[in-house]
Design a protein around this motif. Structure first.
Motif, PDB file in Angstrom:
ATOM      1  N   SER A 100       0.833  -1.207   0.000  1.00  0.00           N
ATOM      2  CA  SER A 100       0.000   0.000   0.000  1.00  0.00           C
ATOM      3  C   SER A 100       0.868   1.258   0.000  1.00  0.00           C
ATOM      4  O   SER A 100       0.590   2.217  -0.728  1.00  0.00           O
ATOM      5  CB  SER A 100      -0.935  -0.009   1.211  1.00  0.00           C
TER       6      SER A 100
ATOM      7  N   THR B 291     -11.518   1.232   1.116  1.00  0.00           N
ATOM      8  CA  THR B 291     -10.277   0.587   0.691  1.00  0.00           C
ATOM      9  C   THR B 291      -9.946   0.881  -0.773  1.00  0.00           C
ATOM     10  O   THR B 291      -9.112   0.198  -1.370  1.00  0.00           O
ATOM     11  CB  THR B 291     -10.363  -0.932   0.898  1.00  0.00           C
TER      12      THR B 291
ATOM     13  N   ILE C 190      -6.200   2.019  -6.813  1.00  0.00           N
ATOM     14  CA  ILE C 190      -5.756   1.001  -5.861  1.00  0.00           C
ATOM     15  C   ILE C 190      -6.983   0.424  -5.168  1.00  0.00           C
ATOM     16  O   ILE C 190      -7.807   1.175  -4.642  1.00  0.00           O
ATOM     17  CB  ILE C 190      -4.807   1.593  -4.802  1.00  0.00           C
TER      18      ILE C 190
ATOM     19  N   VAL D 210      -4.153  -4.777  -4.028  1.00  0.00           N
ATOM     20  CA  VAL D 210      -3.234  -5.066  -2.929  1.00  0.00           C
ATOM     21  C   VAL D 210      -3.623  -6.392  -2.270  1.00  0.00           C
ATOM     22  O   VAL D 210      -4.768  -6.562  -1.848  1.00  0.00           O
ATOM     23  CB  VAL D 210      -3.266  -3.931  -1.881  1.00  0.00           C
TER      24      VAL D 210
ATOM     25  N   PHE E  31      -6.768  -1.290  -0.508  1.00  0.00           N
ATOM     26  CA  PHE E  31      -5.781  -0.410   0.122  1.00  0.00           C
ATOM     27  C   PHE E  31      -5.914  -0.510   1.642  1.00  0.00           C
ATOM     28  O   PHE E  31      -7.010  -0.577   2.187  1.00  0.00           O
ATOM     29  CB  PHE E  31      -6.050   1.021  -0.351  1.00  0.00           C
TER      30      PHE E  31
END
Length: 431
Positions: free
Chosen positions: A25, A69, A41, A230, A44
């Motif tokens: 992250s 996120t 992203i 991620v 996250f």
């Protein structure tokens, strides 16, 4: 201050997902900020450490949208950063500080770096020295700690640097500076450290080579914004993996965990201790992923040496807890790095676990854990302390699961540095 949970007779059971990887992250934010175009992203990690990295780039003028996120960064390249109006606050994040010392070392304005009381005691000389060889102008306090200043600079030169210790943070700082330097930068690693920076540079369209322990990077052309997913953080998953192994009648599955071979040391060490761990790999074009299933079982003591440390350094506190329940002694050596984490983790692991009956001897560079020790409070209750260290706080919570008697934790807020919601997730798998 909170009372920690003791596991019921049925143990821990269920399928769960831990939050996104902290190291990845951080790096996704950094590369998104210096790339051209939009970087998106998902998964996250919204922890204190990573949010401090986000705050740094907002102060440098980068447009960042964040909800839950999901993060979207509108990057315009590093040359479009603006002079911050206030010091760049790193909070408790050593990763933010050390990597950004390299990334921001060729900007045309001064930037002051500050951190909290704990971070301001952690060593930064190991990063400043190689960056100075490249031409970076960084000043630190008299003790080579924060606060510090990255001074205006318009030139960096590539170097060949033989890493004195295995450190992904130091390596990454040099690589992030080397991406902006004239000529080649070569890093020689005797023991490989985590390679998230190298992987992410390639994902954003950059060029970097790694062969026979030598990593080579040159000044990069324009990087292009990417979509980043991620993986779940193996360092966070490690607490539940060990909990499932040492808590009677338990069976847990942790989904979508990153199993990068430079980060999976905790799995390898537990397997050496005799653990049967089911790893179901997931096909992906990014970081390697797997679902991990564990059940309660007996473990054996092992020797852990300096070659094991780089891929498991963040997981050693929870490995130490596992070792208290193993048959025989576990000897950890070559782990001097534990002394300069958020706390002196050799001292704090021993301090906390011995409060509940563990038998551990300190070594200058590690510890000897005498296994097969039932954990119990000495009187009516035991007061454990995170010492402001997220991993010590989580270790204490897992230890309480198998400790006879009432266990109370103080300093639990520190857990949010890497795993907001950890205690809630733990309660959800209590049967």
């Amino acid at each position: 201050m909170i009372k920690l949970l003791h596991a019921e007779k049925n143990g821990l059971r269920g399928v769960m997902t831990v939050p996104g990887d902290k190291s990845i992250s951080h790096r996704a934010l950094m590369f998104g900020a210096i790339a051209d175009g939009v970087t998106e992203i998902e998964n996250f990690l919204t922890s204190d450490d990573v949010l401090h990295t986000m705050g740094v780039f907002k102060n440098l003028g980068v447009e960042i949208w964040h909800e839950g996120t999901n993060v979207r960064i509108t990057g315009q390249g590093i040359n479009h950063f603006v002079k911050p109006e206030k010091p760049l606050d790193m909070g408790n994040s050593g990763t933010s500080t050390r990597l950004l010392m390299g990334l921001l070392s060729r900007l045309p304005f001064d930037m002051q770096l500050i951190g909290d009381q704990s971070l301001s005691k952690r060593p930064m000389k190991r990063v400043r020295q190689p960056l100075a060889l490249m031409g970076a102008k960084i000043s630190l306090s008299e003790n080579e700690t924060l606060p510090g200043t990255i001074h205006a600079n318009d030139h960096l030169s590539g170097i060949t640097y033989d890493m004195p210790i295995a450190s992904a943070q130091v390596k990454s700082a040099i690589l992030l500076a080397g991406m902006q330097a004239e000529g080649e930068t070569k890093i020689i690693e005797k023991i490989a450290s985590r390679d998230h920076t190298e992987r992410m540079l390639r994902q954003f369209g950059g060029e970097i080579t790694s062969k026979n322990g030598v990593i080579t990077v040159s000044k990069q052309p324009k990087l292009i914004g990417q979509k980043i997913s991620v993986p779940s953080d193996i360092s966070s998953a490690a607490f539940f993996i060990v909990a499932g192994l040492i808590t009677p009648n338990s069976k847990l599955t942790i989904k979508n965990v990153g199993i990068n071979p430079t980060r999976d040391g905790v799995l390898q060490l537990l397997k050496r201790m005799g653990a049967e761990i089911l790893i179901t790999e997931i096909t992906t074009s990014g970081e390697p992923l797997a679902d991990i299933t564990v059940h309660a079982q007996n473990l054996n003591g092992i020797n852990i040496t300096s070659r094991d440390i780089p891929s498991a350094v963040d997981e050693l506190p929870i490995i130490a807890l596992a070792a208290t329940q193993a048959t025989g002694d576990t000897v950890i050596t070559g782990a001097e790095e534990l002394r300069v984490k958020e706390t002196d983790r050799i001292a704090t692991v021993i301090s906390e676990l011995t409060k509940i009956g563990a038998d551990i001897d300190a070594l200058p560079d590690g510890m000897i854990i005498h296994g097969g020790t039932p954990l119990r409070v000495p009187e009516e209750s035991a007061l454990l302390d995170s010492h402001g260290d997220h991993r010590i706080g989580m270790m204490n919570a897992i230890a309480a699961l198998i400790t006879a008697g009432d266990v109370v934790l103080t300093g639990e807020d520190a857990i949010s540095v890497s795993y907001p919601g950890f205690l809630e997730d733990l309660s959800r798998v209590m049967v």
